[in-house]
Design a protein around this motif. Structure first.
Motif, PDB file in Angstrom:
ATOM      1  N   LYS A  82      13.542  42.219 -64.566  1.00  0.00           N
ATOM      2  CA  LYS A  82      14.317  43.396 -64.933  1.00  0.00           C
ATOM      3  C   LYS A  82      13.944  44.570 -64.027  1.00  0.00           C
ATOM      4  O   LYS A  82      14.811  45.284 -63.524  1.00  0.00           O
ATOM      5  CB  LYS A  82      14.087  43.771 -66.396  1.00  0.00           C
ATOM      6  CG  LYS A  82      14.894  44.995 -66.842  1.00  0.00           C
ATOM      7  CD  LYS A  82      14.617  45.320 -68.300  1.00  0.00           C
ATOM      8  CE  LYS A  82      15.424  46.490 -68.807  1.00  0.00           C
ATOM      9  NZ  LYS A  82      15.595  47.599 -67.905  1.00  0.00           N
ATOM     10  N   ARG A  83      12.656  44.752 -63.801  1.00  0.00           N
ATOM     11  CA  ARG A  83      12.189  45.831 -62.928  1.00  0.00           C
ATOM     12  C   ARG A  83      12.747  45.653 -61.505  1.00  0.00           C
ATOM     13  O   ARG A  83      13.168  46.616 -60.868  1.00  0.00           O
ATOM     14  CB  ARG A  83      10.667  45.847 -62.887  1.00  0.00           C
ATOM     15  CG  ARG A  83      10.099  47.062 -62.167  1.00  0.00           C
ATOM     16  CD  ARG A  83       8.584  47.089 -62.134  1.00  0.00           C
ATOM     17  NE  ARG A  83       7.987  46.775 -63.416  1.00  0.00           N
ATOM     18  CZ  ARG A  83       6.783  46.230 -63.569  1.00  0.00           C
ATOM     19  NH1 ARG A  83       6.042  45.939 -62.523  1.00  0.00           N
ATOM     20  NH2 ARG A  83       6.309  45.974 -64.773  1.00  0.00           N
ATOM     21  N   MET A  84      12.795  44.425 -61.027  1.00  0.00           N
ATOM     22  CA  MET A  84      13.328  44.156 -59.687  1.00  0.00           C
ATOM     23  C   MET A  84      14.826  44.459 -59.627  1.00  0.00           C
ATOM     24  O   MET A  84      15.312  45.046 -58.657  1.00  0.00           O
ATOM     25  CB  MET A  84      13.054  42.694 -59.296  1.00  0.00           C
ATOM     26  CG  MET A  84      11.594  42.411 -59.014  1.00  0.00           C
ATOM     27  SD  MET A  84      11.201  40.666 -58.798  1.00  0.00           S
ATOM     28  CE  MET A  84      12.251  40.201 -57.461  1.00  0.00           C
ATOM     29  N   ARG A  85      15.561  44.074 -60.685  1.00  0.00           N
ATOM     30  CA  ARG A  85      17.002  44.345 -60.712  1.00  0.00           C
ATOM     31  C   ARG A  85      17.269  45.844 -60.767  1.00  0.00           C
ATOM     32  O   ARG A  85      18.187  46.347 -60.124  1.00  0.00           O
ATOM     33  CB  ARG A  85      17.651  43.640 -61.906  1.00  0.00           C
ATOM     34  CG  ARG A  85      17.900  42.165 -61.686  1.00  0.00           C
ATOM     35  CD  ARG A  85      18.773  41.578 -62.788  1.00  0.00           C
ATOM     36  NE  ARG A  85      18.151  41.661 -64.108  1.00  0.00           N
ATOM     37  CZ  ARG A  85      17.337  40.752 -64.624  1.00  0.00           C
ATOM     38  NH1 ARG A  85      17.047  39.676 -63.949  1.00  0.00           N
ATOM     39  NH2 ARG A  85      16.823  40.912 -65.833  1.00  0.00           N
ATOM     40  N   ASP A  86      16.438  46.562 -61.533  1.00  0.00           N
ATOM     41  CA  ASP A  86      16.621  48.016 -61.663  1.00  0.00           C
ATOM     42  C   ASP A  86      16.351  48.726 -60.352  1.00  0.00           C
ATOM     43  O   ASP A  86      16.974  49.749 -60.047  1.00  0.00           O
ATOM     44  CB  ASP A  86      15.701  48.574 -62.755  1.00  0.00           C
ATOM     45  CG  ASP A  86      16.120  48.109 -64.143  1.00  0.00           C
ATOM     46  OD1 ASP A  86      17.250  47.582 -64.296  1.00  0.00           O
ATOM     47  OD2 ASP A  86      15.298  48.249 -65.080  1.00  0.00           O
ATOM     48  N   ARG A  87      15.442  48.232 -59.548  1.00  0.00           N
ATOM     49  CA  ARG A  87      15.109  48.848 -58.265  1.00  0.00           C
ATOM     50  C   ARG A  87      16.135  48.556 -57.178  1.00  0.00           C
ATOM     51  O   ARG A  87      16.258  49.299 -56.224  1.00  0.00           O
ATOM     52  CB  ARG A  87      13.749  48.359 -57.770  1.00  0.00           C
ATOM     53  CG  ARG A  87      12.600  48.941 -58.533  1.00  0.00           C
ATOM     54  CD  ARG A  87      11.305  48.498 -57.914  1.00  0.00           C
ATOM     55  NE  ARG A  87      10.166  48.965 -58.690  1.00  0.00           N
ATOM     56  CZ  ARG A  87       8.941  48.644 -58.473  1.00  0.00           C
ATOM     57  NH1 ARG A  87       8.643  47.826 -57.478  1.00  0.00           N
ATOM     58  NH2 ARG A  87       7.970  49.120 -59.218  1.00  0.00           N
ATOM     59  N   LYS A  88      16.821  47.457 -57.330  1.00  0.00           N
ATOM     60  CA  LYS A  88      17.790  47.052 -56.318  1.00  0.00           C
ATOM     61  C   LYS A  88      18.950  48.034 -56.299  1.00  0.00           C
ATOM     62  O   LYS A  88      19.556  48.326 -57.319  1.00  0.00           O
ATOM     63  CB  LYS A  88      18.293  45.640 -56.623  1.00  0.00           C
ATOM     64  CG  LYS A  88      19.155  45.067 -55.549  1.00  0.00           C
ATOM     65  CD  LYS A  88      19.550  43.645 -55.884  1.00  0.00           C
ATOM     66  CE  LYS A  88      20.455  43.091 -54.819  1.00  0.00           C
ATOM     67  NZ  LYS A  88      20.900  41.744 -55.152  1.00  0.00           N
ATOM     68  N   GLU A  89      19.230  48.562 -55.124  1.00  0.00           N
ATOM     69  CA  GLU A  89      20.326  49.517 -54.991  1.00  0.00           C
ATOM     70  C   GLU A  89      21.653  48.785 -54.860  1.00  0.00           C
ATOM     71  O   GLU A  89      21.728  47.760 -54.199  1.00  0.00           O
ATOM     72  CB  GLU A  89      20.092  50.402 -53.760  1.00  0.00           C
ATOM     73  CG  GLU A  89      18.865  51.277 -53.895  1.00  0.00           C
ATOM     74  CD  GLU A  89      18.695  52.195 -52.699  1.00  0.00           C
ATOM     75  OE1 GLU A  89      19.713  52.507 -52.057  1.00  0.00           O
ATOM     76  OE2 GLU A  89      17.547  52.577 -52.429  1.00  0.00           O
TER      77      GLU A  89
END
Length: 91
Positions: A82-89
């Motif tokens: 989830k953290r990785m998806r949230d960081r992805k622009e």
């Protein structure tokens, strides 16, 4: 590997150094050198040494991971993704 056949006195090392180096490269088994009847050093070829070092590094990583689990210092895979998806622009 039977270590008893790989134990030699230091005098043998002095007299047969070139042969020992050649054999270590072929056999990939360590040689234990004794001095005054006591085991003092282990000689091994470079490939075996490097493999040993890599194995030790992996074991240290596993031990660190186990310690972190025991201390509760873990994050669920779901939270990480989830953290990785949230960081992805967005593109």
């Amino acid at each position: 590997m039977k270590l008893s056949s790989q134990i030699k006195p230091i005098s043998y090392l002095k007299a047969h150094a070139a042969e020992i180096v050649r054999n270590l490269g072929e056999q990939r088994e360590p040689l234990i050198i004794t001095q005054n009847g006591e085991a003092k050093v282990v000689i091994q070829n470079i490939e075996s040494y490097e493999q040993t070092q890599e194995t030790m590094a992996l074991l240290k990583i596993l031990a660190l991971g186990n310690r972190q689990i025991e201390e509760g210092k873990v994050v669920s895979a779901e939270a990480v993704f989830k953290r990785m998806r949230d960081r992805k622009e967005p593109c």
